[in-house]
Design an enzyme around this catalytic site. Sequence first.
Site, PDB file in Angstrom:
ATOM      1  N   ASP A  96     -27.150 -46.760 -10.630  1.00 28.52           N
ATOM      2  CA  ASP A  96     -28.296 -46.171 -11.341  1.00 28.52           C
ATOM      3  C   ASP A  96     -29.235 -45.496 -10.334  1.00 28.52           C
ATOM      4  O   ASP A  96     -30.336 -45.981 -10.061  1.00 28.52           O
ATOM      5  CB  ASP A  96     -29.002 -47.314 -12.102  1.00 28.52           C
ATOM      6  CG  ASP A  96     -30.195 -46.849 -12.911  1.00 28.52           C
ATOM      7  OD1 ASP A  96     -30.298 -45.648 -13.192  1.00 28.52           O
ATOM      8  OD2 ASP A  96     -31.040 -47.714 -13.254  1.00 28.52           O
ATOM      9  N   HIS A 111     -31.709 -53.678 -61.568  1.00 28.68           N
ATOM     10  CA  HIS A 111     -31.239 -53.218 -60.248  1.00 28.68           C
ATOM     11  C   HIS A 111     -29.745 -52.939 -60.322  1.00 28.68           C
ATOM     12  O   HIS A 111     -29.029 -53.581 -61.100  1.00 28.68           O
ATOM     13  CB  HIS A 111     -31.517 -54.306 -59.195  1.00 28.68           C
ATOM     14  CG  HIS A 111     -31.511 -53.795 -57.779  1.00 28.68           C
ATOM     15  ND1 HIS A 111     -30.356 -53.442 -57.121  1.00 28.68           N
ATOM     16  CD2 HIS A 111     -32.527 -53.577 -56.897  1.00 28.68           C
ATOM     17  CE1 HIS A 111     -30.659 -53.032 -55.894  1.00 28.68           C
ATOM     18  NE2 HIS A 111     -31.973 -53.101 -55.730  1.00 28.68           N
ATOM     19  N   GLY A 112     -29.264 -52.036 -59.491  1.00 26.23           N
ATOM     20  CA  GLY A 112     -27.816 -51.804 -59.363  1.00 26.23           C
ATOM     21  C   GLY A 112     -27.149 -53.093 -58.887  1.00 26.23           C
ATOM     22  O   GLY A 112     -27.728 -53.810 -58.063  1.00 26.23           O
ATOM     23  N   ASP A 113     -25.951 -53.365 -59.379  1.00 21.96           N
ATOM     24  CA  ASP A 113     -25.336 -54.667 -59.042  1.00 21.96           C
ATOM     25  C   ASP A 113     -24.841 -54.736 -57.592  1.00 21.96           C
ATOM     26  O   ASP A 113     -24.346 -55.770 -57.158  1.00 21.96           O
ATOM     27  CB  ASP A 113     -24.207 -55.009 -60.025  1.00 21.96           C
ATOM     28  CG  ASP A 113     -23.058 -54.004 -59.976  1.00 21.96           C
ATOM     29  OD1 ASP A 113     -23.141 -53.040 -59.183  1.00 21.96           O
ATOM     30  OD2 ASP A 113     -22.094 -54.184 -60.744  1.00 21.96           O
ATOM     31  N   TYR A 131     -35.903 -51.953 -44.507  1.00 18.34           N
ATOM     32  CA  TYR A 131     -35.003 -52.316 -45.592  1.00 18.34           C
ATOM     33  C   TYR A 131     -33.800 -51.385 -45.663  1.00 18.34           C
ATOM     34  O   TYR A 131     -32.663 -51.809 -45.742  1.00 18.34           O
ATOM     35  CB  TYR A 131     -35.789 -52.258 -46.904  1.00 18.34           C
ATOM     36  CG  TYR A 131     -34.987 -52.451 -48.158  1.00 18.34           C
ATOM     37  CD1 TYR A 131     -34.457 -53.708 -48.446  1.00 18.34           C
ATOM     38  CD2 TYR A 131     -34.770 -51.411 -49.041  1.00 18.34           C
ATOM     39  CE1 TYR A 131     -33.713 -53.897 -49.594  1.00 18.34           C
ATOM     40  CE2 TYR A 131     -34.039 -51.604 -50.195  1.00 18.34           C
ATOM     41  CZ  TYR A 131     -33.515 -52.843 -50.459  1.00 18.34           C
ATOM     42  OH  TYR A 131     -32.783 -53.033 -51.594  1.00 18.34           O
ATOM     43  N   TYR A 181     -40.141 -59.113 -53.568  1.00 19.62           N
ATOM     44  CA  TYR A 181     -40.833 -58.671 -54.780  1.00 19.62           C
ATOM     45  C   TYR A 181     -42.022 -59.573 -55.145  1.00 19.62           C
ATOM     46  O   TYR A 181     -42.651 -59.369 -56.177  1.00 19.62           O
ATOM     47  CB  TYR A 181     -39.844 -58.669 -55.958  1.00 19.62           C
ATOM     48  CG  TYR A 181     -38.818 -57.547 -55.977  1.00 19.62           C
ATOM     49  CD1 TYR A 181     -38.068 -57.234 -54.850  1.00 19.62           C
ATOM     50  CD2 TYR A 181     -38.576 -56.830 -57.138  1.00 19.62           C
ATOM     51  CE1 TYR A 181     -37.109 -56.236 -54.890  1.00 19.62           C
ATOM     52  CE2 TYR A 181     -37.620 -55.828 -57.192  1.00 19.62           C
ATOM     53  CZ  TYR A 181     -36.887 -55.532 -56.058  1.00 19.62           C
ATOM     54  OH  TYR A 181     -35.940 -54.546 -56.102  1.00 19.62           O
ATOM     55  N   THR A 220     -23.514 -46.978 -59.920  1.00 18.89           N
ATOM     56  CA  THR A 220     -22.821 -45.711 -60.184  1.00 18.89           C
ATOM     57  C   THR A 220     -22.225 -45.195 -58.890  1.00 18.89           C
ATOM     58  O   THR A 220     -22.957 -44.921 -57.936  1.00 18.89           O
ATOM     59  CB  THR A 220     -23.828 -44.659 -60.716  1.00 18.89           C
ATOM     60  OG1 THR A 220     -24.544 -45.249 -61.788  1.00 18.89           O
ATOM     61  CG2 THR A 220     -23.129 -43.399 -61.169  1.00 18.89           C
TER      62      THR A 220
HETATM   63  C1  SPV Z   1     -33.079 -48.464 -17.755  1.00 11.27           C
HETATM   64  O1  SPV Z   1     -32.716 -49.064 -18.783  1.00 11.27           O
HETATM   65  O2  SPV Z   1     -32.349 -47.717 -17.121  1.00 11.27           O
HETATM   66  C2  SPV Z   1     -34.451 -48.632 -17.272  1.00 11.27           C
HETATM   67  C3  SPV Z   1     -35.162 -49.883 -17.557  1.00 11.27           C
HETATM   68  O3  SPV Z   1     -34.945 -47.750 -16.593  1.00 11.27           O
HETATM   69  S1  SPV Z   1     -34.922 -50.911 -16.188  1.00 11.27           S
HETATM   70  O4  SPV Z   1     -33.484 -51.037 -15.952  1.00 11.27           O
HETATM   71  O5  SPV Z   1     -35.530 -52.170 -16.495  1.00 11.27           O
HETATM   72  O6  SPV Z   1     -35.556 -50.291 -15.029  1.00 11.27           O
HETATM   73 MG    MG Z   2     -33.576 -46.322 -15.932  1.00  9.45          MG
END
Ligand code: SPV
Ligand code: MG
Length: 431
Positions: A204, A89-91, A43, A75, A122
């Site tokens: 990567d 409640h606050g508006d 929330y 609620y 407030t």
């Molecule tokens: C990343 O987000 O770099 C991960 C997850 O290692 S994956 O790309 O699925 O390998």
């Molecule tokens: Mg990764």
Amino acid sequence: MKKAYTCFCTDIIHEGHLNIINEAKKYGRVIVGALSDRALIRYNRFSTLPQEERIKLYRSIEGVDEVVIQEDMLYDDVITLIRPDYVIHGDNWKNGPEASIREHVEEKLKAYGGEIIDVPYTFNETVYKIDLQLKEKLSMPEYRRKRLRQLLNMTDIVKVMEAHSGLTGLIVEKTVVEREGKLDQFDAMWISSLCDSTAKGKPDIELVDITSRLRTIEDITEVTTKPIIFDGDTGGLTEHFVYTVRSLERLGVSAVIIEDKKGLKKNSLFGTEVEQTQATIEEMSAKIAAGKKAQLTDDFMIIARIESLILERGMEDALNRAFAFVKAGADGIMIHSRKKDPAEILEFCDKFRAVDKNTPIVVVPSSFNVITEEELSSHGVNIVIYANQLTRSAFPAMQKTAEDILRYHRAKEVDDRLMPIKEIITLIDEI
Ligand code: SPV
Ligand code: MG
């Protein structure tokens, strides 16, 4: 005597809350609901005080006759139980995502002639400052670091979204949606190696070095409060990994996930299309154990990621590794797959859970994206990571804009799909 009910979710009582209590007193016996930890994280924002402490705090306010727990952000149950004549409640709940909750309350009260009293919110320097202090407290490393473990105890499934910059961090921090009268938001951020590298135009392959990855974390921690899970790739050499653990702890990161690969790491989603070498159980276990030994806080988690399904080494290999890595000290297991069908992930979870009821299981449903969080949770998954969707949505949008400006020799044609200038210049709050 008539009953006046109000629900609080604050850790600090300021004049705004006292004003609500004073207004409520005019209508009858004052009952304060303390929104439960479980409901609060969806929330509003995470609390710096546990539920029991908040109850004590509310009880100590002059004018409060009774404090109850409100388990749900809607609620319904509490209104059925108490049948208040008035909900105060606050508006501020008349607008924004909370408006749907107000509507729900109105409907419920109407059934027996109850009434909502909206008290002018407030807003002054002191209230603003207290709110800021609360937020700043949550962003401090010692608060942020322990939050992942706290969340694991509070909620069935911890929902994590990728962030790779201050801006994406803000999106994860602030995005709140209303669905079926309830609000929802992400619990934590994933510093993906794929997205951190991609944002820098690099592959990567652990090319973006740890100093740069830590800088990304700092950019994010400066503007957010939610906990962070760091994609640690292979963790590098064990002799280096122990330093990474300390650096991450110092920055307030809650967990690192390291994968059982060695040599030149490539992204798992390539699967067996590229050459990737899996570390032996012994090698990975030694790295986990060294990391656990180096760690200084009790909060930090080292999660072991198993690549056996990605590398098609079979379920048994994946399970053997999982049990061995837990024995070596891993605080959680991430199991990964690049199949569209979640069957092998679910089989792993069921078999792992049959033996180990407690160790958190993490999954990254990028390929097996049909499965819902609820289904994953019913198979024992504790953490779900949306690892790359922000990057994958931003890139095509930016590319299309670049192409269209080149095509039309002006920017008018793309304007309809752009954020208005007024909004971009005020997107970031100023202090
Ligand atoms: C990343 O987000 O770099 C991960 C997850 O290692 S994956 O790309 O699925 O390998
Ligand atoms: Mg990764």
